[in-house]
Scaffold this motif. Structure first.
Motif, PDB file in Angstrom:
ATOM      1  N   UNK A 261      39.137  45.368  54.116  1.00 16.86           N
ATOM      2  CA  UNK A 261      38.372  44.727  53.038  1.00 16.86           C
ATOM      3  C   UNK A 261      37.169  45.563  52.624  1.00 16.86           C
ATOM      4  N   UNK A 262      36.486  46.149  53.609  1.00 14.71           N
ATOM      5  CA  UNK A 262      35.323  46.978  53.287  1.00 14.71           C
ATOM      6  C   UNK A 262      35.739  48.202  52.484  1.00 14.71           C
ATOM      7  N   UNK A 263      36.948  48.724  52.749  1.00 15.73           N
ATOM      8  CA  UNK A 263      37.460  49.859  51.988  1.00 15.73           C
ATOM      9  C   UNK A 263      37.669  49.465  50.523  1.00 15.73           C
ATOM     10  N   UNK A 264      38.143  48.237  50.275  1.00 17.36           N
ATOM     11  CA  UNK A 264      38.341  47.749  48.910  1.00 17.36           C
ATOM     12  C   UNK A 264      36.994  47.643  48.186  1.00 17.36           C
TER      13      UNK A 264
ATOM     14  N   UNK B  30      37.311  47.905  34.067  1.00 19.00           N
ATOM     15  CA  UNK B  30      37.725  46.711  33.338  1.00 19.00           C
ATOM     16  C   UNK B  30      36.763  46.398  32.195  1.00 19.00           C
ATOM     17  N   UNK B  31      35.453  46.560  32.426  1.00 20.01           N
ATOM     18  CA  UNK B  31      34.455  46.316  31.372  1.00 20.01           C
ATOM     19  C   UNK B  31      34.638  47.230  30.178  1.00 20.01           C
ATOM     20  N   UNK B  32      34.833  48.505  30.435  1.00 20.03           N
ATOM     21  CA  UNK B  32      34.898  49.482  29.351  1.00 20.03           C
ATOM     22  C   UNK B  32      36.248  49.515  28.668  1.00 20.03           C
ATOM     23  N   UNK B  33      37.282  49.119  29.384  1.00 16.63           N
ATOM     24  CA  UNK B  33      38.631  49.271  28.846  1.00 16.63           C
ATOM     25  C   UNK B  33      39.227  47.998  28.281  1.00 16.63           C
ATOM     26  N   UNK B  34      38.733  46.832  28.703  1.00 15.00           N
ATOM     27  CA  UNK B  34      39.279  45.591  28.144  1.00 15.00           C
ATOM     28  C   UNK B  34      38.525  45.269  26.875  1.00 15.00           C
ATOM     29  N   UNK B  35      39.245  45.175  25.773  1.00 14.43           N
ATOM     30  CA  UNK B  35      38.630  44.891  24.472  1.00 14.43           C
ATOM     31  C   UNK B  35      38.841  43.433  24.114  1.00 14.43           C
ATOM     32  N   UNK B  36      38.055  42.942  23.198  1.00 11.73           N
ATOM     33  CA  UNK B  36      38.226  41.574  22.733  1.00 11.73           C
ATOM     34  C   UNK B  36      37.404  40.596  23.544  1.00 11.73           C
TER      35      UNK B  36
ATOM     36  N   UNK C 293      33.118  51.103  45.246  1.00 15.18           N
ATOM     37  CA  UNK C 293      34.528  51.087  44.828  1.00 15.18           C
ATOM     38  C   UNK C 293      34.819  49.926  43.880  1.00 15.18           C
ATOM     39  N   UNK C 294      34.358  48.739  44.247  1.00 15.26           N
ATOM     40  CA  UNK C 294      34.604  47.569  43.396  1.00 15.26           C
ATOM     41  C   UNK C 294      33.790  47.679  42.105  1.00 15.26           C
ATOM     42  N   UNK C 295      32.628  48.322  42.175  1.00 12.79           N
ATOM     43  CA  UNK C 295      31.816  48.538  40.972  1.00 12.79           C
ATOM     44  C   UNK C 295      32.527  49.477  39.993  1.00 12.79           C
TER      45      UNK C 295
ATOM     46  N   UNK D 289      37.243  37.758  36.404  1.00 11.87           N
ATOM     47  CA  UNK D 289      36.509  37.504  37.624  1.00 11.87           C
ATOM     48  C   UNK D 289      37.272  38.191  38.747  1.00 11.87           C
ATOM     49  N   UNK D 290      36.592  39.054  39.483  1.00  8.56           N
ATOM     50  CA  UNK D 290      37.202  39.730  40.611  1.00  8.56           C
ATOM     51  C   UNK D 290      36.881  38.946  41.876  1.00  8.56           C
ATOM     52  N   UNK D 291      37.900  38.673  42.663  1.00 10.22           N
ATOM     53  CA  UNK D 291      37.721  37.937  43.908  1.00 10.22           C
ATOM     54  C   UNK D 291      38.433  38.715  45.013  1.00 10.22           C
ATOM     55  N   UNK D 292      37.707  38.981  46.097  1.00  9.44           N
ATOM     56  CA  UNK D 292      38.284  39.753  47.203  1.00  9.44           C
ATOM     57  C   UNK D 292      38.473  38.830  48.396  1.00  9.44           C
ATOM     58  N   UNK D 293      39.703  38.750  48.884  1.00 15.61           N
ATOM     59  CA  UNK D 293      40.014  37.897  50.043  1.00 15.61           C
ATOM     60  C   UNK D 293      40.407  38.735  51.236  1.00 15.61           C
TER      61      UNK D 293
END
Length: 160
Positions: free
Chosen positions: A127-130, A145-151, A137-139, A156-160
């Protein structure tokens, strides 16, 4: 220079319109890497000092070998960290390819109105590697996702 925009439809189930912006500096990197791996790139994402290169799956293994051969044969290190990522038309598969070294990684996407909940399930010891050191890494994934998803798509990213 004004950036140029290219639209790509990356997911057939969850219709997301990706916008890739690049400048002449990005084109320089694209040409440099294309010359080293001898294949065309799908697109490139730049985050601070890191460069993410997306390649067709059928050309990925060959390109990866060429890139590692280049890294072994050079005398100096480049300033930028370059990561080759296998391209996919499916957003969940694309995120899974982002973490190519984690084999047991599961990505679940749920559509809630105009937003998406992306759940990343990793083995407990990875999990820490993710997340990465200090959340880098998650940033980087969130920046992608912020720069590439339009519209009006939210996520919401959720790590389990």
């Amino acid at each position: 220079m004004l950036p140029t925009a290219i639209s790509l439809d990356l997911d057939r189930i969850h219709v997301i319109n990706f916008k890739i912006f690049y400048t002449n500096n990005h084109l320089g990197w694209i040409q440099f890497i294309e010359n080293k791996i001898k294949t065309k790139l799908k697109f490139v994402h730049i985050y601070e000092d890191r460069l993410f290169v997306f390649i067709d799956p059928d050309k990925f293994d060959r390109a990866n070998r060429q890139w590692h051969y280049y890294l072994k044969s050079r005398r100096y290190r480049t300033m930028y960290h370059v990561r080759l990522i296998k391209f996919s038309q499916n957003l969940s598969q694309l995120i899974k390819n982002w973490y190519v070294n984690i084999k047991e990684l599961k990505i679940d996407m749920e559509s809630i109105g105009s937003s998406y909940q992306i759940t990343i399930t990793a083995p407990k010891n990875l999990r820490q590697f993710v997340i990465g050191k200090n959340g880098v890494e998650i940033e980087m994934l969130a920046s992608f996702l912020d720069k590439c998803i339009a519209g009006k798509q939210n996520y919401q990213l959720k790590i389990c």
